[in-house]
Design a protein around this motif. Structure first.
Motif, PDB file in Angstrom:
ATOM      1  N   VAL A 153       0.857  -1.179   0.000  1.00 20.16           N
ATOM      2  CA  VAL A 153       0.000   0.000   0.000  1.00 20.16           C
ATOM      3  C   VAL A 153       0.894   1.230   0.000  1.00 20.16           C
ATOM      4  O   VAL A 153       1.912   1.262   0.703  1.00 20.16           O
ATOM      5  N   PHE A 154       0.563   2.222  -0.818  1.00 25.13           N
ATOM      6  CA  PHE A 154       1.265   3.503  -0.750  1.00 25.13           C
ATOM      7  C   PHE A 154       0.231   4.576  -0.440  1.00 25.13           C
ATOM      8  O   PHE A 154      -0.681   4.816  -1.215  1.00 25.13           O
ATOM      9  N   LEU A 155       0.367   5.155   0.738  1.00 25.60           N
ATOM     10  CA  LEU A 155      -0.618   6.113   1.221  1.00 25.60           C
ATOM     11  C   LEU A 155      -0.081   7.538   1.084  1.00 25.60           C
ATOM     12  O   LEU A 155       1.050   7.819   1.496  1.00 25.60           O
ATOM     13  N   THR A 156      -0.890   8.413   0.504  1.00 27.47           N
ATOM     14  CA  THR A 156      -0.479   9.811   0.407  1.00 27.47           C
ATOM     15  C   THR A 156      -1.586  10.682   0.975  1.00 27.47           C
ATOM     16  O   THR A 156      -2.654  10.198   1.343  1.00 27.47           O
ATOM     17  N   ALA A 157      -1.336  11.967   1.062  1.00 32.08           N
ATOM     18  CA  ALA A 157      -2.345  12.963   1.411  1.00 32.08           C
ATOM     19  C   ALA A 157      -1.723  14.299   1.049  1.00 32.08           C
ATOM     20  O   ALA A 157      -0.495  14.397   0.929  1.00 32.08           O
ATOM     21  N   SER A 158      -2.555  15.315   0.882  1.00 32.10           N
ATOM     22  CA  SER A 158      -2.003  16.621   0.528  1.00 32.10           C
ATOM     23  C   SER A 158      -1.115  17.111   1.670  1.00 32.10           C
ATOM     24  O   SER A 158      -1.290  16.715   2.824  1.00 32.10           O
ATOM     25  N   THR A 159      -0.167  17.971   1.364  1.00 30.55           N
ATOM     26  CA  THR A 159       0.751  18.484   2.379  1.00 30.55           C
ATOM     27  C   THR A 159      -0.016  19.181   3.504  1.00 30.55           C
ATOM     28  O   THR A 159       0.319  19.040   4.674  1.00 30.55           O
ATOM     29  N   GLU A 160      -1.075  19.928   3.133  1.00 32.13           N
ATOM     30  CA  GLU A 160      -1.851  20.671   4.136  1.00 32.13           C
ATOM     31  C   GLU A 160      -2.538  19.709   5.110  1.00 32.13           C
ATOM     32  O   GLU A 160      -2.501  19.900   6.323  1.00 32.13           O
ATOM     33  N   VAL A 161      -3.138  18.666   4.579  1.00 28.87           N
ATOM     34  CA  VAL A 161      -3.831  17.693   5.428  1.00 28.87           C
ATOM     35  C   VAL A 161      -2.826  16.988   6.336  1.00 28.87           C
ATOM     36  O   VAL A 161      -3.065  16.791   7.530  1.00 28.87           O
ATOM     37  N   ARG A 162      -1.674  16.648   5.782  1.00 30.84           N
ATOM     38  CA  ARG A 162      -0.664  15.954   6.579  1.00 30.84           C
ATOM     39  C   ARG A 162      -0.140  16.849   7.709  1.00 30.84           C
ATOM     40  O   ARG A 162       0.063  16.398   8.831  1.00 30.84           O
ATOM     41  N   ALA A 163       0.056  18.131   7.403  1.00 27.69           N
ATOM     42  CA  ALA A 163       0.536  19.063   8.432  1.00 27.69           C
ATOM     43  C   ALA A 163      -0.501  19.218   9.541  1.00 27.69           C
ATOM     44  O   ALA A 163      -0.162  19.254  10.729  1.00 27.69           O
ATOM     45  N   VAL A 208      -2.225   2.474  -4.526  1.00 29.30           N
ATOM     46  CA  VAL A 208      -1.944   3.869  -4.186  1.00 29.30           C
ATOM     47  C   VAL A 208      -3.236   4.563  -3.769  1.00 29.30           C
ATOM     48  O   VAL A 208      -4.211   4.560  -4.509  1.00 29.30           O
ATOM     49  N   LEU A 209      -3.244   5.137  -2.577  1.00 35.49           N
ATOM     50  CA  LEU A 209      -4.449   5.778  -2.061  1.00 35.49           C
ATOM     51  C   LEU A 209      -4.141   7.163  -1.517  1.00 35.49           C
ATOM     52  O   LEU A 209      -3.175   7.342  -0.766  1.00 35.49           O
ATOM     53  N   ASP A 210      -4.963   8.150  -1.896  1.00 38.25           N
ATOM     54  CA  ASP A 210      -4.843   9.492  -1.329  1.00 38.25           C
ATOM     55  C   ASP A 210      -5.856   9.595  -0.197  1.00 38.25           C
ATOM     56  O   ASP A 210      -7.061   9.499  -0.435  1.00 38.25           O
ATOM     57  N   SER A 211      -5.366   9.773   1.023  1.00 31.87           N
ATOM     58  CA  SER A 211      -6.260   9.748   2.185  1.00 31.87           C
ATOM     59  C   SER A 211      -6.767  11.133   2.588  1.00 31.87           C
ATOM     60  O   SER A 211      -7.435  11.267   3.615  1.00 31.87           O
ATOM     61  N   SER A 212      -6.479  12.163   1.761  1.00 30.38           N
ATOM     62  CA  SER A 212      -6.850  13.541   2.147  1.00 30.38           C
ATOM     63  C   SER A 212      -8.321  13.663   2.530  1.00 30.38           C
ATOM     64  O   SER A 212      -8.665  14.315   3.507  1.00 30.38           O
ATOM     65  N   THR A 217     -11.466   4.455   8.433  1.00 32.48           N
ATOM     66  CA  THR A 217     -12.308   3.310   8.061  1.00 32.48           C
ATOM     67  C   THR A 217     -12.388   3.159   6.555  1.00 32.48           C
ATOM     68  O   THR A 217     -12.286   2.052   6.020  1.00 32.48           O
ATOM     69  N   GLU A 218     -12.569   4.289   5.848  1.00 34.63           N
ATOM     70  CA  GLU A 218     -12.675   4.233   4.387  1.00 34.63           C
ATOM     71  C   GLU A 218     -11.378   3.737   3.749  1.00 34.63           C
ATOM     72  O   GLU A 218     -11.407   2.946   2.805  1.00 34.63           O
ATOM     73  N   VAL A 219     -10.249   4.210   4.274  1.00 32.73           N
ATOM     74  CA  VAL A 219      -8.956   3.780   3.727  1.00 32.73           C
ATOM     75  C   VAL A 219      -8.772   2.279   3.944  1.00 32.73           C
ATOM     76  O   VAL A 219      -8.412   1.543   3.013  1.00 32.73           O
ATOM     77  N   VAL A 220      -9.059   1.823   5.163  1.00 28.25           N
ATOM     78  CA  VAL A 220      -8.886   0.399   5.484  1.00 28.25           C
ATOM     79  C   VAL A 220      -9.811  -0.450   4.605  1.00 28.25           C
ATOM     80  O   VAL A 220      -9.396  -1.461   4.038  1.00 28.25           O
ATOM     81  N   GLU A 221     -11.066  -0.018   4.454  1.00 30.21           N
ATOM     82  CA  GLU A 221     -12.017  -0.761   3.618  1.00 30.21           C
ATOM     83  C   GLU A 221     -11.535  -0.857   2.172  1.00 30.21           C
ATOM     84  O   GLU A 221     -11.638  -1.904   1.541  1.00 30.21           O
TER      85      GLU A 221
END
Ligand code: DC
Length: 235
Positions: A153-163, A208-212, A217-221
């Motif tokens: 799994v490769f998980l990403t999110a926008s920089t703003e969300v991650r911060a 590859v999933l963007d978790s922003s 739960t949605e990511v795991v599903e």
């Protein structure tokens, strides 16, 4: 050598940048599948903590490598209560400080440190196989540590969300704090992605999933849904 995976145990490799939700998602997948859980970032952080405590120059690769060679890390892999100790001393709290967070990229860029930690990570993975398997999170799991992992799994999110997530984890409330965390995150991303040894990259075959805009739960599903055929093949 990379561990080979048979029907005896499952390995799930979860990679991605800081604040992408890797830890929460990895622990939840481990719980749902009854697997162990390994946070490799905690290992790089523990070496960093020891180096800072010994007042080693973090920019001196030879000195950092020596610290890494002399330090014995003990890692607990229960997804409900992961633990980490350096030379028998619990460092779980110290490794989450801002000082460690800002110094860890330099430590993780030292080839000798990576060699040693990757070897230990492979040992932990091999030992877990008899117990069903393990979810391993980091930056180079699907590419280097466990390239044969059936599920990546490769998980990403926008920089703003991650911060924002990082800031919340640190218990920060002010806009200035978030801005500072955002700047530090950008700096660390650049270091982790540009280093010459095993930079952060999307491994071949990864989901590859963007978790922003997704909940845990949605990511795991989504991971479960997209790896259903792989999970069936290995159990
Ligand atoms: O995921 P984290 O923020 O706890 O990781 C801490 C640091 O360790 C991060 O800056 C990158 C590095 N790291 C790495 O180089 N390889 C890994 N497998 C895990 C983490």
């Amino acid at each position: 050598d990379p561990v080979r995976f048979g029907p005896a145990g499952l390995v799930v490799a979860v990679d991605g940048p800081g604040g992408s939700g890797k830890s929460t998602v990895s622990r939840e997948i481990a719980r749902q599948l009854g697997l162990r859980y390994l946070d490799t970032g905690a290992m790089y952080r523990a070496v960093t903590q020891v180096a800072l405590e010994r007042r080693i120059d973090i920019e001196d690769p030879a000195a950092v490598a020596e610290i890494s060679e002399r330090t014995v890390l003990t890692v607990g892999t229960d997804p409900d209560a992961p633990t980490i100790a350096a030379d028998g001393v619990n460092v779980e709290e110290q490794i989450r400080t801002r000082a460690v967070t800002n110094a860890v990229s330099a430590v993780a860029a030292v080839p000798a440190v990576r060699e040693r930690l990757v070897a230990q990570q492979r040992e932990i993975i091999a030992e877990s196989l008899a117990a069903g398997g393990i979810v391993v999170e980091g930056r180079d799991i699907g590419s280097v540590v466990a390239p044969d992992a059936p599920v990546k799994v490769f998980l990403t999110a926008s920089t703003e969300v991650r911060a924002l997530r990082r800031s919340r984890q640190l218990g920060e409330k002010g806009v200035d704090d978030v801005a500072r965390t955002l700047a530090e995150l950008g700096r660390r991303d650049a270091l982790d992605s540009s280093r010459t040894v095993d930079p952060l990259s999307v491994p071949e075959g990864a989901i590859v999933l963007d978790s922003s805009a997704l909940s845990v739960t949605e990511v795991v599903e989504e991971v479960m849904r997209r790896s259903e055929h792989l999970l069936a093949a290995t159990s």
